[in-house]
Design a protein around this motif. Structure first.
Motif, PDB file in Angstrom:
ATOM      1  N   GLY A 198       0.968  -1.144  -0.183  1.00  0.00           N
ATOM      2  CA  GLY A 198       0.014   0.048   0.042  1.00  0.00           C
ATOM      3  C   GLY A 198       0.895   1.232   0.138  1.00  0.00           C
ATOM      4  N   SER A 199       0.451   2.298  -0.112  1.00  0.00           N
ATOM      5  CA  SER A 199       0.845   3.656  -0.247  1.00  0.00           C
ATOM      6  C   SER A 199       0.860   4.549   1.100  1.00  0.00           C
ATOM      7  CB  SER A 199       0.220   4.573  -1.439  1.00  0.00           C
ATOM      8  OG  SER A 199      -0.940   4.580  -1.108  1.00  0.00           O
ATOM      9  N   GLN A 205      -6.568   0.550   4.133  1.00  0.00           N
ATOM     10  CA  GLN A 205      -6.368   1.251   2.735  1.00  0.00           C
ATOM     11  C   GLN A 205      -6.487   0.076   1.791  1.00  0.00           C
ATOM     12  OE1 GLN A 205      -2.330   2.281   1.863  1.00  0.00           O
ATOM     13  NE2 GLN A 205      -1.593   0.943   3.606  1.00  0.00           N
ATOM     14  N   GLU A 206      -6.553   0.343   0.610  1.00  0.00           N
ATOM     15  CA  GLU A 206      -6.662  -0.619  -0.565  1.00  0.00           C
ATOM     16  C   GLU A 206      -5.336  -1.004  -1.039  1.00  0.00           C
ATOM     17  OE1 GLU A 206      -9.514  -1.749  -1.480  1.00  0.00           O
ATOM     18  OE2 GLU A 206     -11.113  -0.222  -1.133  1.00  0.00           O
ATOM     19  N   GLU A 208      -2.389  -1.492  -3.383  1.00  0.00           N
ATOM     20  CA  GLU A 208      -1.880  -0.677  -4.419  1.00  0.00           C
ATOM     21  C   GLU A 208      -0.107  -1.148  -4.378  1.00  0.00           C
ATOM     22  OE1 GLU A 208      -1.376   4.087  -5.765  1.00  0.00           O
ATOM     23  OE2 GLU A 208      -1.966   3.333  -3.628  1.00  0.00           O
ATOM     24  N   ASN A 231      -4.282   4.305 -11.401  1.00  0.00           N
ATOM     25  CA  ASN A 231      -4.721   5.485 -10.440  1.00  0.00           C
ATOM     26  C   ASN A 231      -5.982   4.962  -9.955  1.00  0.00           C
ATOM     27  OD1 ASN A 231      -2.608   7.129 -11.206  1.00  0.00           O
ATOM     28  ND2 ASN A 231      -3.775   7.735 -13.263  1.00  0.00           N
ATOM     29  N   LYS A 232      -6.186   3.530  -9.544  1.00  0.00           N
ATOM     30  CA  LYS A 232      -7.626   3.117  -8.897  1.00  0.00           C
ATOM     31  C   LYS A 232      -6.638   1.983  -8.052  1.00  0.00           C
ATOM     32  CE  LYS A 232     -12.184   1.598  -9.485  1.00  0.00           C
ATOM     33  NZ  LYS A 232     -13.158   0.939 -10.372  1.00  0.00           N
ATOM     34  N   PRO A 233      -6.686   2.377  -6.734  1.00  0.00           N
ATOM     35  CA  PRO A 233      -6.393   1.391  -5.744  1.00  0.00           C
ATOM     36  C   PRO A 233      -7.280   0.585  -5.472  1.00  0.00           C
ATOM     37  CG  PRO A 233      -5.504   3.758  -5.018  1.00  0.00           C
ATOM     38  CD  PRO A 233      -6.471   3.819  -6.184  1.00  0.00           C
ATOM     39  N   TYR A 266       6.103   3.284  -0.702  1.00  0.00           N
ATOM     40  CA  TYR A 266       5.141   2.296  -0.631  1.00  0.00           C
ATOM     41  C   TYR A 266       5.538   1.294   0.790  1.00  0.00           C
ATOM     42  CZ  TYR A 266       3.290   2.983  -5.209  1.00  0.00           C
ATOM     43  OH  TYR A 266       2.557   3.585  -6.042  1.00  0.00           O
TER      44      TYR A 266
END
Length: 520
Positions: A198-199, A205-206, A208, A231-233, A266
């Motif tokens: 994730g970021s 969070q989603e 990514e 650009n869509k986690p 990340y």
């Protein structure tokens, strides 16, 4: 050096270590192990400064590893001792070792760990303290999805620094003897080892991953859709690596994550998750229903709208995803259409790339909103498998297409005649029939008949034959019908046109004064 006294003390310890010790610290926390001694020292110092505020748990893990590798007695005079004499009796672990990572330096701003894992989890390869127990520590850093439920994290959170122009690799090591939870994963149970990314270091969070990244486990490439939608986690899944791990107690598994061209940090972590099969998810969907009465009520409501002309509509019984007959008709509870899709094929599509959008109206359709349409389910149960669509009336009643009445053929008009394609065309002359039985008399045309112009007789459109030669009729008041054979070619019927011979021009009839042109 850093202005923080605790980081300064750790930097002094780092400067006293050998190359192998520095490499050990870097490998334990996912940092690159290549380079000279100064590069390794700088890399560790940057990790300390970076995680001091961003990830206190990671900072504590690096600090404890430095104390363990350095013997725990270098720079001791600058470290504030913990309260309560907890440093007594620790032996070779160093005077400030705390198995729960709750060391708190006065004025440093580092608080006791609240992530629920012990000091043993701070060392990724599990070689620092063989006897230290591993405490599972669930967290809420990533969101659960219908396909898996996060149970516990293995090790600490690994930071992937920003790489604007270069590649970077993060290596995570894992031993089955250090994590008893892995024994469940080796028994082909629903528990799986998954790699999350994730970021953000806060959640939930989603998923990514960096746009350019790859994963290797024990040197073997992992084929997985890491990119998802740009650009869509959340449009991809974590990487399931259970089958690539070796569960021997003493074997060290290496998970290498390589990425490049990133503009933000990340964070990487390993989790033990409980996977849910598609059949289990379909069973959960079957437990939710859209009542038949509500569907009929919605159809009638739309039909009663004064701004809409209500007509019958056709309902397809085929799934738009598989083009096969529906078996588990479902749709989102927020969808305004009656058309359904098959729950099993929809879940298979989401397993490949989770978008959670309706394949018919493309509106968001999360898993919790999916339900079985009882109206469509009844239609499927009462129609044969060969039926592909039904007709729904404005009042909500449905029928098959074969039950529709065929439109009646229009009746022929009065006086019209039907001409078959295979019959020869008979054209009757343009002369009508008089009321007194004499053909061609003025005003004697039958009022009920339609004047038909002959293609042979050269009559006028109104049936008048003035100025045209007429043949003598013999003993009959009716003109015989002239039959034209339309199967003949027009070239065979047309006679060649004979042009009039050209006449010689003899000049004007009167005298003219003609002056010839002079030759110059």
């Amino acid at each position: 050096m850093s202005a923080n006294p605790e980081i300064r003390a750790l930097e002094r310890i780092v400067h006293t270590l050998l190359n192998k010790q520095l490499q050990h610290i870097c490998a334990s926390h996912g940092l690159k192990t290549g380079g000279v001694k100064a590069t390794l020292q700088e890399r560790i110092k940057n990790a300390l400064i970076e995680n001091y505020q961003a990830d206190p748990a990671d900072f504590n893990a690096i600090r404890n590893t430095i104390h363990n590798v350095g013997g725990g007695n270098t720079g001791q005079q600058n470290m504030a001792p913990p309260s309560g004499g907890a440093s007594q009796g620790q032996g070779s672990r160093g005077p400030y070792y705390n198995p729960y990572g709750s060391y708190h330096a006065g004025g440093s701003g580092i608080h006791p760990q609240s992530h629920g894992y012990g000091n043993g989890d701070a060392v990724a390869n599990g070689s620092a303290y063989p006897g230290a127990p591993r405490v599972p520590h669930p967290d809420k850093l990533f969101k659960n999805t219908p396909f898996y439920t996060i149970e516990t994290r293995l090790g600490h959170l690994h930071t992937c620094p920003v790489m604007n122009n270069h590649r970077n690799s993060i290596t995570v090591t894992l031993k089955a003897s250090d994590y008893p939870e892995l024994s469940r994963c080796a028994a082909n149970l629903p528990d799986k080892v998954m790699l999350f990314c994730g970021s953000s270091n806060t959640g939930p969070q989603e998923i990514e991953f960096p746009h350019q990244s790859e994963i290797k486990v024990n040197g073997e490439d992992i084929k997985h859709n890491l990119r998802g939608l740009k650009n869509k986690p959340g449009s991809t899944h974590p990487v399931e690596i259970t089958s690539f791990l070796r569960m021997k107690p003493s074997y060290v598994n290496n998970i290498e994550f390589t990425y490049a061209l990133t503009s933000k940090k990340y964070y990487l972590a390993l989790y033990v998750c409980k996977a849910h099969s598609i059949d289990d998810l379909v069973t959960r969907i079957k437990g939710k229903k859209i009542p038949k009465a509500s569907v009929i009520r919605d159809i009638s409501k739309k039909a009663n709208d004064p701004d809409i002309v209500a007509t019958s509509q056709k309902l397809s019984l085929l799934c738009p995803l598989s083009c096969t007959r529906l078996k588990v008709p479902c749709r989102g509870t927020a969808c305004n259409h009656i058309q359904c899709f098959d729950a099993k094929y929809f879940m298979q599509l989401q397993e490949q790339g989770p978008t959670w959008s309706c394949p018919i109206c493309y509106n968001p359709t999360p898993f919790d909103t999916l339900a079985i349409d009882e109206y469509v389910q009844e239609v499927l149960e009462n129609t044969p498998d060969s039926e592909k669509k039904v007709v729904i009336e404005p009042d909500g009643q449905w029928r098959t297409e074969t039950e529709e009445h065929e439109p009646s053929q229009p009746r022929p008009a009065v006086g019209s005649s039907r001409i078959d394609d295979d019959d020869d065309l008979s054209i009757i002359g343009s002369h009508g029939f008089g009321s007194n039985g004499n053909g061609g008399s003025a005003g004697g045309r039958n009022a009920l008949s339609t004047p038909i112009r002959s293609l042979v007789a050269s009559g006028t459109p109104n049936g008048d034959t003035r100025g045209t030669p007429s043949t003598q009729r013999s003993g009959s008041n009716k003109r015989p019908a002239e039959v034209i054979d339309l199967t003949l070619s027009s070239d065979e019927d047309d006679e060649p046109i004979v042009r009039a011979p050209k006449r010689q021009y003899l000049g004007p009839s009167g005298p003219l004064n003609y002056t010839p042109f002079s030759n110059y």
